[in-house]
Structures are given as C-alpha cells and as structure tokens.
Write an enzyme that holds these catalytic residues in place. Structure first.
Site, mmCIF file in Angstrom:
data_model
loop_
_atom_site.group_PDB
_atom_site.id
_atom_site.type_symbol
_atom_site.label_atom_id
_atom_site.label_comp_id
_atom_site.label_asym_id
_atom_site.label_seq_id
_atom_site.Cartn_x
_atom_site.Cartn_y
_atom_site.Cartn_z
ATOM 1 N N HIS A 72 -9.911 -5.743 9.132
ATOM 2 C CA HIS A 72 -9.479 -6.569 8.394
ATOM 3 C C HIS A 72 -9.221 -8.019 9.441
ATOM 4 O O HIS A 72 -8.478 -8.716 9.005
ATOM 5 C CB HIS A 72 -8.156 -6.512 7.909
ATOM 6 C CG HIS A 72 -8.242 -5.122 7.012
ATOM 7 N ND1 HIS A 72 -8.861 -5.108 5.859
ATOM 8 C CD2 HIS A 72 -7.544 -3.911 7.107
ATOM 9 C CE1 HIS A 72 -8.580 -4.083 5.204
ATOM 10 N NE2 HIS A 72 -7.910 -3.331 6.079
ATOM 11 N N HIS A 111 -1.534 -3.406 6.180
ATOM 12 C CA HIS A 111 -2.936 -3.531 5.966
ATOM 13 C C HIS A 111 -3.965 -3.021 7.169
ATOM 14 O O HIS A 111 -4.767 -2.103 6.663
ATOM 15 C CB HIS A 111 -3.381 -5.116 5.604
ATOM 16 C CG HIS A 111 -4.558 -5.417 4.934
ATOM 17 N ND1 HIS A 111 -4.873 -4.506 3.902
ATOM 18 C CD2 HIS A 111 -5.551 -6.207 5.077
ATOM 19 C CE1 HIS A 111 -6.023 -4.736 3.228
ATOM 20 N NE2 HIS A 111 -6.421 -5.939 3.966
ATOM 21 N N HIS A 160 -4.249 -0.419 10.007
ATOM 22 C CA HIS A 160 -3.609 1.083 10.109
ATOM 23 C C HIS A 160 -3.251 1.322 11.334
ATOM 24 O O HIS A 160 -3.917 2.162 12.167
ATOM 25 C CB HIS A 160 -4.303 2.104 9.514
ATOM 26 C CG HIS A 160 -4.637 1.795 8.022
ATOM 27 N ND1 HIS A 160 -5.580 2.394 7.359
ATOM 28 C CD2 HIS A 160 -3.992 1.191 7.180
ATOM 29 C CE1 HIS A 160 -5.685 1.849 6.234
ATOM 30 N NE2 HIS A 160 -4.543 1.008 5.957
ATOM 31 N N ASP A 219 1.003 -1.392 0.087
ATOM 32 C CA ASP A 219 -0.079 0.044 -0.255
ATOM 33 C C ASP A 219 0.834 1.282 0.086
ATOM 34 O O ASP A 219 1.172 1.852 1.034
ATOM 35 C CB ASP A 219 -1.125 -0.181 1.184
ATOM 36 C CG ASP A 219 -2.089 -1.037 1.120
ATOM 37 O OD1 ASP A 219 -2.260 -1.615 -0.164
ATOM 38 O OD2 ASP A 219 -3.033 -1.046 1.655
#
Length: 615
Positions: A408, A435, A437, A259
C-alpha cells in the site's frame, strides 16, 4: 550513571515537569504560598531536562518533543508465523449461543454524545441461499432497560430495527440478515457505571444484565482511562490473541481503524477463507463475500463491545459490492455511529468527544476532494473545536498517508494531497490508520518534511487478519513497488516522485525515511493514556508479549506544544491554550495546586543532590 531506582524517580519528575510546560517557558514564576521552594525547584527543572544523558538506557520514556528520532527498524522475527488460518464457523467463540433466535446477540455499544450511548444487537436467524426472504423488523421490539444499580432499571428506551440483504447476480448465493436493533440511551451521568439489559420484554426475550462505564465530560482536566486502537482484525487465531490481550489492558474506549470481519475473503458458499481472494479464485465473476462471517465476528467481539464503547470506521474490506452497485451495506447497517450528532449524516465519516479528546473519523472510500461534502464537513468540524475544552485532536482513517512498507505504499497519496494541509492547519495531534498489516510510528511530519508541529502518524493495522503480516519495506533492495502497483479499490492514484531530499528524483527512498521513527512487523494493538492537556502515553503491545508483564514493543509520550504550534487556520476562533498570564508583567501565575506540586518535587531534591555527587 545514576542508579536505576533514582533514574525512575527522575523520569517521573521529568515527564511531569515537561507535562506542566515549565521547562520550556522563559518566564518568572510567582508562588504566593511557598516562595522558599522556588529556587531548588528551578534547579531541579534544569537537572531533569538532561535526564536522558544520565539515566540507564530503558528507564526513561522519551517524548516526541525529544525528537525527531533516528529511524529504527526491528525486522520480522523468523521464529514467528506470518499469519494463521481463520477460525471455523463452529468455533465456540463464533457459533450462536442462544437457544432461541429471539434473544439478543452480537451486543455492542457506541458513543453518541457525552451523555448518550448507542446500544445495538441482532435477533432472528440470518438466511443464505438463492432465494432469501427478509425478516420483518417490526416483529420484535427494540428495548433497553438501564440504571445505576444492579437489577434496578429506572430508565427504559425504545429504538429502531432493520434488516439488510447482500444480493448477487448469476448463480451466487444471497444473504439476508437477522434483525438489527439500534437504541439510543440518554441522560447518562459522566464517569458512572450503568447496568443494562436489551431485547423485547413482551416475548419475553431480554439479555442478561451487562454493565458499562460512561466517559468523562469534555474537559481539559478529564480523559478516558485508556483508549485502545486496533485495525485489520479478521477472525484468525492471531485475532483471538490480539483481542484477549487488548481486553487484558482494560480500555475504556476502543477505536477500530477499519477492516473488521474479512467476510470478503470467502466465496458466497463459505468454506475456507483465503489470504488472497483473486489469487485463489481467479475465475470468480465478482468479489464475493460470505456474510455469516459478519455474524460470527459480532459474536466473537461481544464480550468486549457489549461493555466498552467501540467506534469503527470503514476499510476496503467493508466495500463488499453487490447487485445494483450497492456497497458497504453490512458496515452501514450494523454499526451505529454519531453521524447526525456530528453533522455528517453518514457512517463514512463523523466525529465525537471522549473527555478532553476530540476524534475525527475520516472516510477514504468516499469523496475526499476539497470540493466535496466530506472536506467541507471536516473543515467546519475542526473550526468548532475548542482546544480549551478538548485540547487533544485525534484523527483516524483506514489507509495511512505515511507508510514505508511496500504494501500500500503511496496508495492514498491523492487523499493526503487533498486533506493533509487542513489537519496541519488545525494542529491535529495524532493520526491513526491501518491497512498495512504491521506497525509503524512516524516522527512529526508535514508534506514529507520533518516538522515539530505536524501530527504523529501511527499505523496500527496489525490486528491479526488472514492476509498475514507485512514484512517488506519500500526501501529494501528490490522491494520498491512501481508507481502503478498500489491503486485504491475506489478512486484514482497520485504517485509522487520526490523533488527534494534524500529521495530526490525517485519514487522510493533507498534507506528508511527520516519521517519513519520506528517500524516492526508484528501483530498487536495500541493503548493511548492521556495524562493531561499536553502529554499522552502511547504504548504498542505486541501479541508475542501478551503473557509478559510490563512488556511492550514501543512506548513514547506524545507531547503537545500549544505555545509553539499555534494554529495557522485563519477561520479558527479559539481561546488560547495555557494558563492565565498577568497582563502587566507577562509572568505566569500558578494555580493553587501548583504550590503542592513544587513541594512534591522539592521533596526529592535532597535525594537527587546526594546521588548526583556519586555519579
């Protein structure tokens, strides 16, 4: 209590002794040069193992071998903002600085082998519109000049150039990139500073001189000075704090766990990026991207990536689907990685050595099933690792397998079920992911069970992106997602209902799981400093501490125990780790420098003895 200064000295001795492995070996010691130091040293070894009992709290850095630890949560600080807006395209760190489009920009380095490096950059002007015409990659040469002295470039190498397009159906705007150059420079000496320029000398359009330092060769005695880990960066005000703080910590290698630019938080027309694309643009026909954000990200990162080799792996924000089912086009074109060098022949997963550390970078958005190519490659790659040369084995991927946040939660349980056993069998030491945060460090765990030989899993997806920091935990009241909530963008889901333990019969725990050692919702990055073949210091640096010296959010020594955790992989043909033992007596023969170690430790003995009687 022992005084703080002495506690600090004891801590150093304790960590050093543990790192040598002596305190845990029930064996006699042979010291050929100075036997008079043996008895006081053995007494000291007994003393230092109990230092945490005597020392003032905070003066001792724990090791993972002291665990498992009781779970700790540091709640989000409400005085901080959960996120910040993206930097505008005209921000000084994002806009194009070269007066001529022929000059290199977005310069970056990546490891190829212990003696070679990839140099990448972009020239020319990207285009965006309904009708775009790709540039001709052969119109500009790809050259790198380099040498060990300023202004003296005894080596010159040429490479390849390419362009890519991001094309959309309907009435959306298309994009075609500038010319992306990749040049492999070789014959590099380890631990050496090099100076280089890149570009096309015939125009002339060469970059200014830049320097970098090579890493040591693979060896159990040599390691990168500092390895930085960061993920889920984007291009916000928080991102600038993260990267500035990271650069201040002066790493010799950077690992980004996916990301990167968050270009897919925009419509193709650009404008303002949003924290949630589907929420802000519910009628968008496809998940669009604004590709100039990639160019802005390359310019933003250049002060770091042009001087420090940076290794990246793809995340879900790199999927970027376009016409004809094409995905990951920007990621796979812009980044040079050692794919052919490691035998994977793909940018989606690969491996490399950095001194005495072997890295495996895993792809979560391509096939990871046991019958697939990635699994077979990983199995072969791990089998080739010689732990007497690269004792440390580190894995990195974008999504976490162990995660106690609501965001997630169990999203990549399918991948864990397919691949975790292989990592455990080969005794992978640490697994980094992003993934989510926020920050989270696990106790050593395997198959959701505390295990002293399982990897230490660390989530470091708190780089500062526009989607804001995650604050909810799956074990908080009312925050447990349903088993159908978190589904990967590519692949299926395998929600797990626990069959044993405190969460038996449930999808979520009702307290912080025992495998979650520490978690905090803050932006930041991490630094790994490998001390030797058994100990590495891990430090998590929070953004809010960036202007405070010697301040950090989490700190621990990751301790390997190769004599306890012997690989269970039957195909693993490796030399046993540890020092040479006498065949006849089973005793440990110390290396010549270990007698000096005993002298150094014993020199502290009298001071420690005196202080002991004043507790």
């Amino acid at each position: 209590m022992i005084s703080s200064p002495l506690c600090s000295q004891l801590s150093k001795v304790r960590n050093f002794v543990h790192s040598r492995g002596e305190t845990r070996r029930p064996i006699s010691i042979i010291v050929e040069s100075r036997p008079s130091f043996v008895m006081p040293t053995l007494f000291l070894m007994i003393l230092v193992t109990s230092i945490p009992v005597f020392c003032v709290a905070g003066d001792v850095i724990p090791t993972t071998s002291d665990g498992p630890f009781e779970p700790v949560t540091r709640r989000f600080d409400p005085s901080l903002r959960r996120g910040s807006d993206d930097l505008p395209m005209d921000h000084p760190r994002l806009r194009k600085r070269n007066t001529s489009s022929d000059f290199p920009e977005q310069i970056s380095l990546a490891l190829s082998s212990p003696t070679s490096m990839w140099v990448s950059w972009v020239t020319g002007d990207a285009q965006i519109g309904k009708d775009v015409k790709p540039l001709n990659p052969s119109s500009v040469a790809s050259e790198v000049w380099y040498g060990k002295e300023k202004g003296k470039y005894v080596h010159r190498r040429r490479g390849n150039a390419t362009v890519y397009s991001q094309l959309y159906p309907l009435d959306l705007l298309n994009y075609t990139s500038g010319i992306i150059h990749h040049v492999l420079i070789d014959d590099l000496e380890p631990g050496t500073k090099y100076y280089y320029r890149c570009g096309d000398s015939s125009l002339p359009a060469m970059s200014d001189e830049i320097s970098f330092e090579t890493l040591p060769l693979p060896s159990r005695e040599s390691y990168p000075r500092r390895i930085a880990f960061v993920g889920d960066l984007g291009l916000t005000g928080n991102t600038t704090t993260t990267i500035d703080h990271l650069m201040k910590n002066d790493p010799s290698l950077v690992v980004i766990v996916g990301d990167l630019s968050y270009a897919n938080q925009y419509r193709t027309v650009g404008g303002k990026g949003v924290p949630c694309f589907s929420c802000s643009f519910p009628n968008a026909p496809v998940r669009e991207t604004y590709q100039p954000r990639w160019d802005a990200w390359g310019r933003f990162m250049e002060p770091l990536t042009s001087r420090v080799p940076t290794m990246a792996i793809e995340g879900n924000h790199e999927i970027e689907p376009q016409a004809s089912g094409i995905m990951f086009k920007s990621y796979s074109t812009r980044f040079a990685v050692p794919s052919s060098e490691s035998g994977s022949n793909t940018n989606f997963y690969y491996s490399f050595d950095a001194g005495g550390v072997h890295f495996v970078m895993l792809g979560a958005y391509v096939d990871f099933n046991r019958t697939g190519a990635q699994y077979e490659w990983l199995k072969e790659d791990l089998a080739r690792v010689d732990r007497t040369v690269t004792p440390w084995l580190v894995a990195a991927m974008h999504p976490p397998w162990y995660n106690s946040y609501s965001s997630h939660y169990q999203e990549f349980e399918c991948m864990r079920q397919e691949m975790e056993e292989l990592l455990y069998q080969y005794r992978v030491d640490i697994v980094f992911s992003g993934h989510v945060h926020a920050y989270e460090r696990m106790n050593r765990v395997y198959n959701y069970t505390l295990n002293p030989c399982g990897p230490v899993y660390i989530t470091i997806g708190d780089g500062g992106n526009i989607e804001k920091v995650d604050v909810d935990h799956a074990d908080d009241a009312g925050k447990c997602p349903s088993p159908t909530d978190n589904v990967p963008e590519i692949g299926g889901s395998c929600p797990l209902i626990f069959s044993s333990g405190p969460a038996k019969g449930r999808f979520c725990w009702d307290t912080q799981p025992d495998w979650s050692a520490f978690r905090e919702s803050s932006f930041g990055h991490g630094i790994l400093e490998v001390v030797n073949s058994t100990h590495a210091l891990w430090t998590w640096h929070r953004n809010q501490d960036s202007y405070k010296d010697e301040s950090f959010g989490d700190r621990i020594y990751v301790a390997r125990q190769p004599n306890l955790c012997i690989s269970s992989a039957s195909s693993m043909k490796q030399k046993p780790e540890g020092r040479k033992r006498e065949q006849s007596s089973g005793k440990l023969r110390l290396h010549p420098y270990d007698s000096l170690t005993l002298i150094w430790i014993s020199s502290l003995f009298l001071e420690i003895f005196i202080y002991t009687f004043h507790i």
